[in-house]
Design an enzyme around this catalytic site. Structure first.
Site, PDB file in Angstrom:
ATOM      1  N   GLY A 103       5.549  -7.916   0.194  1.00  0.00           N
ATOM      2  CA  GLY A 103       4.254  -8.434   0.646  1.00  0.00           C
ATOM      3  C   GLY A 103       4.242  -9.951   0.719  1.00  0.00           C
TER       4      GLY A 103
ATOM      5  N   ASP B 234      10.320  -8.083  -7.615  1.00  0.00           N
ATOM      6  CA  ASP B 234      11.310  -7.468  -8.501  1.00  0.00           C
ATOM      7  C   ASP B 234      12.293  -6.597  -7.729  1.00  0.00           C
ATOM      8  OD1 ASP B 234       8.987  -5.985  -8.043  1.00  0.00           O
ATOM      9  OD2 ASP B 234       9.415  -4.633  -9.678  1.00  0.00           O
TER      10      ASP B 234
ATOM     11  N   THR C 240       5.766 -13.030  -5.624  1.00  0.00           N
ATOM     12  CA  THR C 240       4.808 -11.931  -5.595  1.00  0.00           C
ATOM     13  C   THR C 240       3.494 -12.403  -6.199  1.00  0.00           C
ATOM     14  OG1 THR C 240       4.150  -9.714  -6.259  1.00  0.00           O
ATOM     15  CG2 THR C 240       5.684 -10.775  -7.748  1.00  0.00           C
TER      16      THR C 240
ATOM     17  N   ASP D 119       1.496 -10.593  -7.532  1.00  0.00           N
ATOM     18  CA  ASP D 119       1.175  -9.748  -8.686  1.00  0.00           C
ATOM     19  C   ASP D 119       1.452 -10.428 -10.028  1.00  0.00           C
ATOM     20  OD1 ASP D 119       0.740  -8.017  -6.657  1.00  0.00           O
ATOM     21  OD2 ASP D 119       2.415  -6.690  -7.079  1.00  0.00           O
TER      22      ASP D 119
ATOM     23  N   LYS E  20     -30.238  -7.567  -7.814  1.00  0.00           N
ATOM     24  CA  LYS E  20     -30.401  -6.141  -7.508  1.00  0.00           C
ATOM     25  C   LYS E  20     -29.090  -5.374  -7.352  1.00  0.00           C
ATOM     26  CE  LYS E  20     -30.889  -6.553  -2.522  1.00  0.00           C
ATOM     27  NZ  LYS E  20     -31.738  -6.769  -1.402  1.00  0.00           N
ATOM     28  N   TYR E  21     -27.964  -6.079  -7.361  1.00  0.00           N
ATOM     29  CA  TYR E  21     -26.692  -5.362  -7.167  1.00  0.00           C
ATOM     30  C   TYR E  21     -25.719  -5.582  -8.322  1.00  0.00           C
ATOM     31  CZ  TYR E  21     -27.754  -4.712  -2.196  1.00  0.00           C
ATOM     32  OH  TYR E  21     -28.315  -4.345  -1.012  1.00  0.00           O
TER      33      TYR E  21
ATOM     34  N   GLY F 146      -2.686  -6.393  -7.256  1.00  0.00           N
ATOM     35  CA  GLY F 146      -1.744  -6.766  -8.320  1.00  0.00           C
ATOM     36  C   GLY F 146      -0.881  -5.613  -8.772  1.00  0.00           C
ATOM     37  N   ARG F 147      -0.920  -4.492  -8.044  1.00  0.00           N
ATOM     38  CA  ARG F 147      -0.161  -3.301  -8.426  1.00  0.00           C
ATOM     39  C   ARG F 147      -0.511  -2.884  -9.840  1.00  0.00           C
ATOM     40  NH1 ARG F 147       3.699  -1.825  -4.693  1.00  0.00           N
ATOM     41  NH2 ARG F 147       4.499  -3.736  -3.848  1.00  0.00           N
TER      42      ARG F 147
HETATM   43  P1  FBP Z   1       5.038  -7.510  -3.449  1.00  0.00           P
HETATM   44  O1  FBP Z   1       5.289  -6.892  -4.785  1.00  0.00           O
HETATM   45  O2  FBP Z   1       5.989  -7.101  -2.420  1.00  0.00           O
HETATM   46  O3  FBP Z   1       4.919  -9.000  -3.547  1.00  0.00           O
HETATM   47  O4  FBP Z   1       3.619  -7.015  -2.935  1.00  0.00           O
HETATM   48  C1  FBP Z   1       2.498  -7.136  -3.716  1.00  0.00           C
HETATM   49  C2  FBP Z   1       1.301  -6.451  -3.131  1.00  0.00           C
HETATM   50  O5  FBP Z   1       0.486  -7.379  -2.484  1.00  0.00           O
HETATM   51  C3  FBP Z   1       0.538  -5.689  -4.205  1.00  0.00           C
HETATM   52  O6  FBP Z   1      -0.349  -6.507  -4.898  1.00  0.00           O
HETATM   53  C4  FBP Z   1      -0.113  -4.587  -3.421  1.00  0.00           C
HETATM   54  O7  FBP Z   1      -0.372  -3.459  -4.207  1.00  0.00           O
HETATM   55  C5  FBP Z   1       0.920  -4.276  -2.386  1.00  0.00           C
HETATM   56  O8  FBP Z   1       1.662  -5.442  -2.192  1.00  0.00           O
HETATM   57  C6  FBP Z   1       0.329  -3.864  -1.084  1.00  0.00           C
HETATM   58  O9  FBP Z   1       1.352  -3.420  -0.250  1.00  0.00           O
HETATM   59  P2  FBP Z   1       1.220  -3.267   1.314  1.00  0.00           P
HETATM   60  O10 FBP Z   1       1.296  -4.649   1.891  1.00  0.00           O
HETATM   61  O11 FBP Z   1       2.401  -2.463   1.685  1.00  0.00           O
HETATM   62  O12 FBP Z   1      -0.084  -2.627   1.600  1.00  0.00           O
END
Ligand code: FBP
Length: 696
Positions: free
Chosen positions: A103, A197, A223, A225, A268-269, A277-278
């Site tokens: 990502g 990773d 990343t 994350d 109200k919300y 962040g996985r």
């Molecule tokens: P990386 O581990 O490849 O850096 O990606 C992180 C991330 O953005 C996560 O936070 C998220 O869950 C995932 O990628 C989303 O993946 P996709 O882009 O395939 O929807």
């Protein structure tokens, strides 16, 4: 008025100015040159092995990565007056390839800019090739030569769109052969893989495979994350955080703080914010420290939870209740409800909840489903020509397959990964959640948390339980005492005649009055008023009293938000601009010194910039065995939030304050927008700052 598209109008200087692709802010951002670590201000650099850092090496790493397993940590040192040998090596003409993997993360373009500037300052004839669309570009020999013009157009800008990215894994002999062919055809000296990773795991395997070809492979820790960190055996940090984390967390925090402002304005919300962040909750933790949300869920804390009441109960019965370890989904929903109910009691029918996207991985009952389904899908895909998601397209087809597995296990009485109990529990989940748990895994076999509406699952349970509490009269809006008096008296009703009857705390000094729990409807209220002689049977409840009653009935309204792709595409903070530019220079230093199987790193990121130290981090010694696609594989370990860390302990200590379940203002913090200039206490991730402060 002249027609808008007239040539004259379009060539007006102010129209030209207004319609330029880059405004002034963007122009300044593009021309910002991040400061370089002092070592890079020398004529050249060399590497000094730092043998103080040791690692616990898994035997499988030694077997599978023999040529790079003994790599030490390398310090990058500046050399002002290099001897001829060093000078020749450093200034050698290089062909370097670079690829983004996984990502996007803010700062990637500056890694490329850093490699380019370092490479060209060493030798103006060196060439940099960018592989397009991620590892696929490497396999398909799809690349562009990165020129100064291309680099200049991307400095300090977010995204990976200069060469794009992809998630293909280079995991077979055939793919390695293709990668080798591409590298050789381009006469590459080195390949730089910018990734998380899994991608750095790929880099290590590729470094091993290309070792005898003399092609160096280096990684760069990317990343948002924040789960790619590196420590030696003594716990000394080599990579405190991956790049992109700070920007994404800051961007999310800015957006969430705007919601804090909004919800405390119209009251109200409840805004429910799922953040990317996985599985690790690093981003949630950092964003939480940035904005002080009313409720912050941290997955790692849920896993460590022990339900002592259940344990005690079981102990009395002479058993052990293993389900008392770890928090259940139901329990989590109760904790959230508790915060909502307590805020309502002081008239706060609004708030902000932050939920990391991966919390479900820390909830046993869901984690078990994820692991079992990972294995079932991976097994299916390895034993069939087609794949699980093509063969079972609809949810019903997938459920039917699971049902068949459960039936087989029942009929054959043998151990099976999916049994009748799993099937029954799974069928209790809402359809949308079943569908999400069954989605396709990514190319590395990872569960795709970003595709799961975690907040919908949790808030569904929260809403159900709030309804129960409301029916029991335990969830009520507190009524401001002054307003109560004003409302009744302006309606000609004596406040003191009704107060003691209506409210359980009328005789206290509490500024907020709580309606008695037994008044769960206007009907029950009237019955009580009649019974106490305050009202005649044939009379109506006085309208000011009705108004007060109605105001005590909470209307729980939520707005769900997902913060992910937006923050991932944000332009980088000063921290990420500077970190990544120096990572690029570090990667070049590693290349110039013939290193391979190393990840570029900057030590002491938590400290002031003047103390940042570029290093090479050996990838192989940090790998371990982990389940991927249903099999054990050597990978870089992901770092989750340490709940003993000072940063988390601060959050824990501040929770009550942030919940603000008391009269008076909330404690919301406004971090402000993301800037590329230093920003005082926010110019480093707050988690890093707090963890570092506690060590001193
Ligand atoms: P990386 O581990 O490849 O850096 O990606 C992180 C991330 O953005 C996560 O936070 C998220 O869950 C995932 O990628 C989303 O993946 P996709 O882009 O395939 O929807």
């Amino acid at each position: 008025m002249a027609p808008v598209n007239s040539k004259e109008f379009l060539s007006h200087p102010e129209v030209i100015q207004t319609t330029r692709t880059h405004n002034k802010v963007m122009e300044k951002r593009l021309s910002f040159i991040p400061e370089l670590c002092p070592v890079f201000k020398n004529a050249c650099t060399e590497l000094h092995p730092d043998m103080r850092h040791r690692f616990k090496i898994h035997p499988a790493c030694r077997d599978q990565l023999p040529d790079i397993i003994d790599n030490p940590v390398q310090s990058v040192a500046g050399v002002a007056n290099p001897d001829e040998h060093l000078s020749q090596r450093y200034t050698k003409k290089q062909h370097i390839g670079i690829v983004f993997s996984g990502g996007p993360a803010p700062g990637g373009h500056n890694v490329i800019a850093g490699v380019f500037d370092a490479m060209r300052s060493a030798n103006p004839d060196s060439r940099l090739f960018g592989f397009l669309m991620g590892p696929d570009g490497l396999l398909e020999s799809n690349y562009i030569e990165l020129t100064r013009e291309i680099i200049e157009a991307h400095r300090n800008l977010g995204g990976f769109y200069m060469i794009r990215t992809g998630r293909t894994k280079i995991d077979t002999k055939a793919k390695i052969a293709l990668a080798r062919e591409t590298c050789k055809a381009l006469d590459l000296d080195a390949l730089v893989i910018v990734g998380g990773d899994d991608s750095n795991t790929n880099a290590a395997f590729l470094a091993q495979e290309l070792y005898n070809d003399g092609i160096q492979v280096l990684g760069v820790p990317k990343t948002i994350d924040g789960d790619l960190q590196a420590k030696d055996i003594e716990g000394n940090s080599l990579c405190t955080i991956s790049f992109g984390f700070h920007t994404a967390a800051r961007a999310f925090a800015h957006d969430i703080s705007n919601l804090c402002t909004d919800c405390s304005s119209d009251a109200k919300y409840w805004h429910v914010c799922r953040v990317m962040g996985r599985s690790a909750s690093h981003i949630g933790l950092e964003a939480g420290l940035q904005v002080h949300p009313n409720i912050l869920v941290i997955g790692e804390e849920l896993a460590e939870f022990i339900d002592t009441e259940r344990l005690e109960k079981a102990k009395k019965q002479g058993t052990i209740d293993y389900t008392a370890y770890g928090m259940t989904l139901r329990h989590l929903s109760r904790v959230i409800c508790d915060g909502i109910v307590r805020r309502a009691a002081v008239g706060k029918n609004y708030g902000v909840i932050v939920i990391p996207e991966g919390v479900l991985e820390f909830i046993n009952e869901i984690q078990i489903f994820i692991i079992k389904l990972n294995t079932i899908i991976a097994d299916y895909n390895t034993t069939h020509d087609t794949d699980f998601h093509t063969d079972f397209f609809t949810l019903e087809e997938k459920l039917d397959y699971l049902r068949r597995l459960a039936r087989l296990s029942r009929e054959e009485g043998t151990f099976s990964i999916w049994n009748t109990r799993d099937d029954d529990l799974f069928n209790d989940l809402p359809d949308f959640f079943q569908e999400e748990l069954l989605i396709e895994r990514d190319s590395h076999g990872n569960f795709q948390f970003s595709q799961v509406q975690t907040e919908k699952v949790i808030m569904g349970l929260v809403k159900d339980y709030l309804k129960i509490l409301q029916d029991k009269g335990e969830y009520k809006m507190g009524i401001e005492r002054l307003w109560y008096h004003r409302t009744l008296e302006s309606g000609g009703v004596r406040a003191d005649a009704y107060g003691p009857l209506l409210f359980q705390n009328y005789d206290s000094d509490d500024p907020y009055l709580l309606m008695r729990p037994s008044f769960v409807s206007l009907k029950t209220l009237k019955q009580e008023l009649v019974k106490s002689g305050t009202l005649d049977e044939e009379d109506d409840i006085p309208s000011p009293v009705k108004k007060i009653y109605q105001a005590s009935v909470p209307k729980f309204k939520t707005q769900n938000h997902f913060y992910g792709y937006d923050g991932r595409g944000n332009d980088p903070t000063w921290f990420d601009c500077t970190y990544t530019y120096n990572l690029g220079w570090t990667a070049f230093s590693l290349i110039a010194a013939n290193a391979t199987g190393q990840m570029a790193g900057i030590k002491h990121l938590e400290k002031d910039f003047s103390q940042w130290k570029p290093i090479g981090i050996p990838i192989a010694p940090m790998m371990h065995l982990e389940e991927r696609k249903g099999r054990l594989a050597l990978v870089l370990e992901r770092t989750t939030v340490d709940i003993d860390s000072p940063a988390f302990q601060v959050v824990k200590a501040m929770r009550e304050k942030w919940l603000a379940a008391e009269p008076g203002p909330d404690d919301y913090r406004r971090p402000g927008p993301v800037l590329y200039a230093g920003e005082g206490e926010d110019d480093h991730p707050l988690t890093l700052t707090l963890n570092h402060l506690a060590k001193n």
